[in-house]
Motif scaffolding. Structure first.
Motif, short mmCIF file in Angstrom:
data_model
loop_
_atom_site.label_atom_id
_atom_site.label_comp_id
_atom_site.label_asym_id
_atom_site.label_seq_id
_atom_site.Cartn_x
_atom_site.Cartn_y
_atom_site.Cartn_z
N HIS A 321 1.04 -1.57 0.27
CA HIS A 321 -0.30 -0.07 0.00
C HIS A 321 0.93 0.79 -0.04
CE1 HIS A 321 -3.68 -2.62 0.72
NE2 HIS A 321 -3.07 -3.14 1.50
N GLU A 322 2.23 0.69 0.57
CA GLU A 322 3.17 2.41 0.55
C GLU A 322 4.54 2.17 1.26
OE1 GLU A 322 1.47 5.14 3.73
OE2 GLU A 322 2.87 3.68 5.25
N ILE A 323 4.82 2.38 0.23
CA ILE A 323 6.23 2.75 0.74
C ILE A 323 6.61 4.32 1.44
CG2 ILE A 323 9.05 2.54 0.32
CD1 ILE A 323 7.92 1.01 -2.12
N SER A 343 12.50 11.34 4.60
CA SER A 343 11.17 11.47 5.22
C SER A 343 10.39 11.60 3.88
CB SER A 343 10.69 12.25 6.24
OG SER A 343 11.67 11.84 7.82
N LEU A 344 10.17 10.34 3.44
CA LEU A 344 8.83 10.30 2.52
C LEU A 344 8.08 9.05 2.49
CD1 LEU A 344 8.53 12.36 -0.62
CD2 LEU A 344 10.09 9.89 -1.17
N THR A 345 6.90 9.55 2.01
CA THR A 345 5.41 8.64 1.89
C THR A 345 5.78 8.78 0.02
OG1 THR A 345 4.75 8.40 4.21
CG2 THR A 345 3.26 7.51 2.83
N VAL A 346 5.82 7.13 0.14
CA VAL A 346 4.68 6.93 -1.05
C VAL A 346 4.10 6.14 -1.80
CG1 VAL A 346 5.76 6.14 -3.94
CG2 VAL A 346 7.30 7.12 -2.52
N PRO A 347 2.53 6.84 -1.68
CA PRO A 347 0.97 5.72 -2.23
C PRO A 347 1.26 4.92 -3.27
CG PRO A 347 0.63 7.82 -2.53
CD PRO A 347 2.42 7.88 -2.05
N ALA A 348 0.66 3.70 -2.77
CA ALA A 348 0.37 2.46 -3.64
C ALA A 348 -0.25 2.87 -5.19
CB ALA A 348 0.53 1.45 -3.53
N GLY A 349 0.31 3.38 -6.32
CA GLY A 349 -0.33 3.94 -7.50
C GLY A 349 0.19 4.89 -8.57
N SER A 350 0.73 5.50 -7.15
CA SER A 350 1.59 6.93 -7.56
C SER A 350 3.23 6.77 -8.33
CB SER A 350 1.92 7.42 -6.85
OG SER A 350 2.76 7.19 -5.20
N VAL A 351 2.87 7.47 -9.07
CA VAL A 351 4.90 7.89 -9.64
C VAL A 351 5.27 8.93 -8.73
CG1 VAL A 351 5.64 8.16 -11.96
CG2 VAL A 351 3.75 7.15 -11.91
N ILE A 382 7.50 -0.53 4.64
CA ILE A 382 6.61 -1.18 3.99
C ILE A 382 5.48 -1.58 4.52
CG2 ILE A 382 8.05 -1.47 1.38
CD1 ILE A 382 8.24 -4.27 1.93
N ASN A 383 4.32 -1.72 4.38
CA ASN A 383 3.21 -0.76 4.60
C ASN A 383 3.65 -0.95 6.09
OD1 ASN A 383 2.10 -1.70 2.60
ND2 ASN A 383 1.01 -3.51 2.35
N SER A 384 4.51 -0.65 6.49
CA SER A 384 4.89 0.37 8.13
C SER A 384 5.80 -1.47 8.53
CB SER A 384 3.88 0.18 8.66
OG SER A 384 2.57 1.18 8.84
N ILE A 385 5.74 -2.16 8.34
CA ILE A 385 6.94 -3.32 8.01
C ILE A 385 8.38 -2.90 7.66
CG2 ILE A 385 6.92 -5.24 7.77
CD1 ILE A 385 4.66 -6.33 7.37
N ASP A 386 9.82 -2.97 8.90
CA ASP A 386 10.43 -2.57 8.53
C ASP A 386 11.07 -2.99 7.76
OD1 ASP A 386 13.55 -1.96 7.84
OD2 ASP A 386 13.66 -1.42 10.07
N LEU A 387 11.82 -2.52 5.94
CA LEU A 387 12.31 -3.23 4.66
C LEU A 387 13.37 -4.69 5.15
CD1 LEU A 387 12.07 -4.24 2.36
CD2 LEU A 387 13.57 -1.87 1.70
N ARG A 388 14.39 -4.17 6.57
CA ARG A 388 15.44 -4.93 7.74
C ARG A 388 14.93 -6.37 7.57
NH1 ARG A 388 18.23 0.25 9.29
NH2 ARG A 388 16.09 0.98 10.35
N THR A 389 13.79 -6.59 8.08
CA THR A 389 12.58 -7.92 8.80
C THR A 389 11.60 -8.25 7.50
OG1 THR A 389 10.82 -6.64 9.25
CG2 THR A 389 12.46 -6.31 10.93
#
Length: 475
Positions: A321-323, A343-351, A382-389
């Protein structure tokens, strides 16, 4: 274990031949109590038995050689496969330090030099040592005086060899490093041959190549000179030992405490004694080259994977849903930040377009999204989950990348588009090509989607390579 057992069997059988020769010379030929016919029968019987034993021993040696070759092949295949797998998973920074020449030289030259290491380092010296002990035991049983003479010259030669080994191993290691640098330079030269020719650097590249090879040749000659010292020692040892046995044996025969058969048997045993000692020494010298190469191989095998999954790593969520970048900072070198407090939020479907000067961190930003690197500070979620996990393979399966430097593999257009999904059907490949605006020019190629495009797509224009790369990402 089987190879070792066969080798020991061969050693024991070979020890019988000199004793049989001694029996013929001392017991059969000078025996006046029996007539010539019986002597001939005994002579032929002993010779026939020895010939049968030699045939059997040859068969064992042939079987052992085949098994040893099979063992070497298996060891090298597994080692090369593990090394290749580790290269695929090393961090990008370490791979760039190794360069392509260093990778290729370890996969080819270094692993080739390790061929036979099991035999050189374990089986050959092990069997040869047992052979030396058994031979010395038989010699002492026959005559301790001649046994002493036969063994007297071995320690100095072994000492010289050990000194040579200590000096030659660093030479072999530096030769491997020099070859790695040459391989890397050759790969770069022909990968950038257009630049070389455009700036008229052919003569300089020829000069650098010759100088680098000259360095290797000089080191190789130094190793050869050291080897000649050892070879000269062996060349002196064998005839000196033979002559000493004849002299001492002749004295014992004259004194009545020895026989002609003893001298002949000792000559045969002396060769059987010197040969395994030579094998041990040669195995040590050959092992030095293999170990110098093996050090470079294990230097890679002992390194950690790019980013091993942490304990309890979870599969990548789907759909995403988001990065989100949460106060992300990154630096390639300590205290030299490339990105700070992003700090940046990229929602799904955006360019999202990143705009900035060269060196501003745009490529680094996208490399962090692809998890080619991890943030020095902060976190990417990604979806509030740390990418490292998140399990790395699972996350990469959700990812498609088109780099600014387009890379295509040597193969067909179809194979390159389907690189990320090897078993895609024809319609999926065609659809991806159409959406990337590549279908039209592909249809004009000689073999269309089955056209070979050459290494790095050299037969295509820059724009065509880019569109194939986009089609690959879409698929």
């Amino acid at each position: 274990a089987l190879v070792f057992g066969l080798a020991l069997t061969s050693v024991v059988l070979n020890l019988i031949l000199p004793l049989a020769t001694k029996h013929i010379i001392d017991e059969v030929l000078p025996n006046h109590a029996i007539n010539s016919a019986i002597k001939k029968q005994k002579l032929f019987a002993v010779c026939a038995a020895m010939m049968a034993m030699l045939v059997f021993t040859t068969g064992i040696d042939t079987w052992r050689t085949y098994l040893m070759s099979l063992l070497n092949i298996r060891v090298i295949f597994r080692l090369r496969q593990r090394l290749f797998d580790r290269f695929l998973r090393l961090p990008l920074a370490e791979l760039s330090d190794l360069k392509s020449g260093g990778i290729v030289s370890r996969l080819s030259q270094d692993t080739d030099k390790v061929t036979g290491l099991v035999q050189m380092a374990v089986i050959t010296p092990g069997v040869a040592s047992i052979r030396v002990l058994l031979t010395v035991a038989v010699l002492v049983f026959l005559s301790w005086q001649m046994a002493l003479v036969a063994s007297l010259m071995i320690p100095p030669i072994v000492l010289v060899n050990l000194m040579w080994i200590r000096k030659v191993r660093p030479i072999y290691r530096t030769m491997a490093e020099e070859r790695e640098r040459i391989d890397a330079r050759v790969t770069e030269t022909f990968g950038g041959i257009r630049v070389v020719r455009a700036f008229r650097r052919e003569r300089r590249e020829e000069h650098d190549y010759a100088v680098a090879h000259h360095t290797i040749i000089r080191k190789n000659l130094l190793a050869e000179k050291l080897q000649l010292v050892v070879s000269g020692g062996w060349g002196l040892l064998i005839p000196a030992t033979t002559l000493s046995i004849v002299g001492v044996g002749g004295y014992l025969v004259i004194a009545g405490t020895g026989t002609v058969g003893d001298i002949v048997a000792f000559q045969m045993y002396a060769l059987m004694l010197l040969h395994p000692v030579s094998m041990i020494v040669n195995s040590f010298s050959s092992t030095q080259q293999a170990l110098a190469a093996l050090e470079r191989v294990f230097d890679i095998l002992e390194r950690r994977d790019e980013k091993p999954d942490v304990p309890g790593a979870v599969p990548a969520p789907y759909p995403i849903h988001e990065i989100r970048f949460d106060k992300v900072a990154f630096e390639y070198r300590k205290d030299l930040p490339v990105l700070q407090d992003i700090s940046l939020t990229v929602p799904a479907g955006s360019v999202v377009a990143l705009v900035g000067p060269s060196g501003g961190g745009k490529t680094t930003f996208t490399d962090l999204v692809a998890r080619f690197h991890d943030p020095t500070h902060g976190a990417i979620l990604i979806n509030s989950i740390d990418l490292r996990t998140v399990q790395l393979a699972s996350f990469r399966s959700r990812l498609a990348v088109v780099g600014q430097e387009t890379f295509l593999f040597d193969g067909t257009v179809r194979e390159n588009i389907a690189y990320g999904r090897r078993h895609s059907d024809v319609e999926s490949v065609l659809d991806a090509a159409r959406r990337a605006n590549a279908h039209e020019f592909i249809e004009r190629l000689p073999e269309k989607y089955d056209t070979l495009i050459g290494e790095r797509g050299v037969k295509l224009s820059g724009g065509q390579r880019q569109r194939i790369s986009i089609a690959r990402a879409i698929l």
